[in-house]
Design a protein around this motif. Sequence first.
Motif, PDB file in Angstrom:
ATOM      1  N   GLU A  23       0.826  -1.206   0.000  1.00  0.00           N
ATOM      2  CA  GLU A  23       0.000   0.000   0.000  1.00  0.00           C
ATOM      3  C   GLU A  23       0.865   1.264   0.000  1.00  0.00           C
ATOM      4  N   PHE A  24       1.940   1.213   0.759  1.00  0.00           N
ATOM      5  CA  PHE A  24       2.872   2.347   0.835  1.00  0.00           C
ATOM      6  C   PHE A  24       3.433   2.667  -0.555  1.00  0.00           C
ATOM      7  N   SER A  25       3.874   1.641  -1.256  1.00  0.00           N
ATOM      8  CA  SER A  25       4.466   1.843  -2.593  1.00  0.00           C
ATOM      9  C   SER A  25       3.429   2.373  -3.581  1.00  0.00           C
ATOM     10  N   ILE A  26       2.218   1.843  -3.503  1.00  0.00           N
ATOM     11  CA  ILE A  26       1.157   2.324  -4.412  1.00  0.00           C
ATOM     12  C   ILE A  26       0.915   3.820  -4.165  1.00  0.00           C
ATOM     13  N   ASN A  27       0.851   4.193  -2.883  1.00  0.00           N
ATOM     14  CA  ASN A  27       0.625   5.611  -2.555  1.00  0.00           C
ATOM     15  C   ASN A  27       1.780   6.488  -3.021  1.00  0.00           C
ATOM     16  N   LEU A  28       2.999   5.984  -2.852  1.00  0.00           N
ATOM     17  CA  LEU A  28       4.161   6.771  -3.302  1.00  0.00           C
ATOM     18  C   LEU A  28       4.118   6.959  -4.818  1.00  0.00           C
ATOM     19  N   GLU A  29       3.733   5.914  -5.506  1.00  0.00           N
ATOM     20  CA  GLU A  29       3.671   6.001  -6.970  1.00  0.00           C
ATOM     21  C   GLU A  29       2.615   7.018  -7.409  1.00  0.00           C
ATOM     22  N   LYS A  30       1.468   6.974  -6.745  1.00  0.00           N
ATOM     23  CA  LYS A  30       0.393   7.926  -7.069  1.00  0.00           C
ATOM     24  C   LYS A  30       0.875   9.366  -6.857  1.00  0.00           C
ATOM     25  N   LEU A  31       1.539   9.592  -5.720  1.00  0.00           N
ATOM     26  CA  LEU A  31       2.017  10.954  -5.426  1.00  0.00           C
ATOM     27  C   LEU A  31       3.065  11.395  -6.439  1.00  0.00           C
ATOM     28  N   GLU A  32       3.927  10.449  -6.831  1.00  0.00           N
ATOM     29  CA  GLU A  32       4.989  10.769  -7.789  1.00  0.00           C
ATOM     30  C   GLU A  32       4.393  11.265  -9.106  1.00  0.00           C
ATOM     31  N   LEU A  33       3.265  10.673  -9.474  1.00  0.00           N
ATOM     32  CA  LEU A  33       2.624  11.037 -10.746  1.00  0.00           C
ATOM     33  C   LEU A  33       1.736  12.283 -10.621  1.00  0.00           C
ATOM     34  N   ASP A  34       1.485  12.696  -9.383  1.00  0.00           N
ATOM     35  CA  ASP A  34       0.580  13.821  -9.144  1.00  0.00           C
ATOM     36  C   ASP A  34       1.374  15.132  -9.180  1.00  0.00           C
ATOM     37  N   ARG A  35       1.217  15.882 -10.249  1.00  0.00           N
ATOM     38  CA  ARG A  35       2.038  17.086 -10.423  1.00  0.00           C
ATOM     39  C   ARG A  35       1.662  18.200  -9.460  1.00  0.00           C
ATOM     40  N   SER A  36       0.457  18.093  -8.854  1.00  0.00           N
ATOM     41  CA  SER A  36       0.081  19.139  -7.899  1.00  0.00           C
ATOM     42  C   SER A  36       0.724  18.893  -6.529  1.00  0.00           C
ATOM     43  N   CYS A  37       1.283  17.708  -6.358  1.00  0.00           N
ATOM     44  CA  CYS A  37       1.938  17.396  -5.082  1.00  0.00           C
ATOM     45  C   CYS A  37       3.433  17.666  -5.204  1.00  0.00           C
ATOM     46  N   ARG A  38       3.968  18.498  -4.294  1.00  0.00           N
ATOM     47  CA  ARG A  38       5.402  18.808  -4.354  1.00  0.00           C
ATOM     48  C   ARG A  38       6.174  18.250  -3.165  1.00  0.00           C
ATOM     49  N   GLY A  39       5.444  17.872  -2.127  1.00  0.00           N
ATOM     50  CA  GLY A  39       6.157  17.400  -0.944  1.00  0.00           C
ATOM     51  C   GLY A  39       5.364  16.345  -0.189  1.00  0.00           C
TER      52      GLY A  39
END
Length: 248
Positions: A23-39
Amino acid sequence: MGVAVMQFQSPPVNSLSLDFLTEFSINLEKLELDRSCRGLIITSAQPKVFSAGLDILEMYKKSPEHCAEFWKAVQDAWLKLYGSTKVTIAAINGSSPAGGCLLAMCCDYRIMADNPRYNIGLNETQLGIVAPFWFKDTMANVVGHRETEKGLQLGLLYNAPEALKVGLVDELVPEDKVLSTATETMTKWLAIPDHARQISKSMMRKPTVDKLLANREADTANFVSFITKDSIQKSLGMYMEMLKKKRS
Ligand code: CO8
């Protein structure tokens, strides 16, 4: 301002099970692809514990196939967090041994609760197991070769003041200020243009990431053959007993 806060919530001690890591990796991947997320700020929803590290039960009396699958999930989580292009901050609001320390060390900045009862470090040798080369590399990149050599051989768990002294964490703050300080620190890091910061981060980390990518299969095979040895299984069993006795 595009900052995600991930609160570990796997009672009692946020041990890193296969499910947790997936679940952690899936969430990290989603955030990585989310350009509105910077941190990203990672912290714990459990009192007193940031993460107890790898779930020992995933490595105890399990088939070689299961151990391999588990280990790939550990590698994957590390590759994603260590290689993240986002600003990552660990808000360490409790103890953080072994794999918990690894997650914290993957971040760009570490803020820990100023409580000498909380400790952090790669204590694997105390369990009779050996932290793999990429755990070692991650620690050496944070505290340098000498401290890593000592810390790894002795399986040192540093209490919060000691962790600050050796540079394993960057800052200690009162427990109720850990998250707010992380947010304030994030603002400072986000003031830097992303592309310049990301290239700098990658310049520092890519050789370490590439080393595991080039050796993933061998590293997994090595883990499986090591962890399934009778003597190692015995050490893990004794360690689990010790954890239980400590409470009674
Ligand atoms: N895995 C599975 N179960 C765990 C773990 C764990 N890592 N840690 C704690 N638990 C269990 C305990 O056994 C206990 O279970 P029960 O309730 O059934 O008795 C329950 O969680 C609660 O634990 P405590 O009572 O100890 O909780 P405390 O709040 O007193 O302490 C600590 C919290 C400080 C986190 C303490 O639990 C602790 O020190 N845990 C062990 C941490 C540890 O040594 N982890 C190492 C894991 S190995 C790893 O991460 C890297 C492995 C690299 C492998 C390389 C091989 C080649």
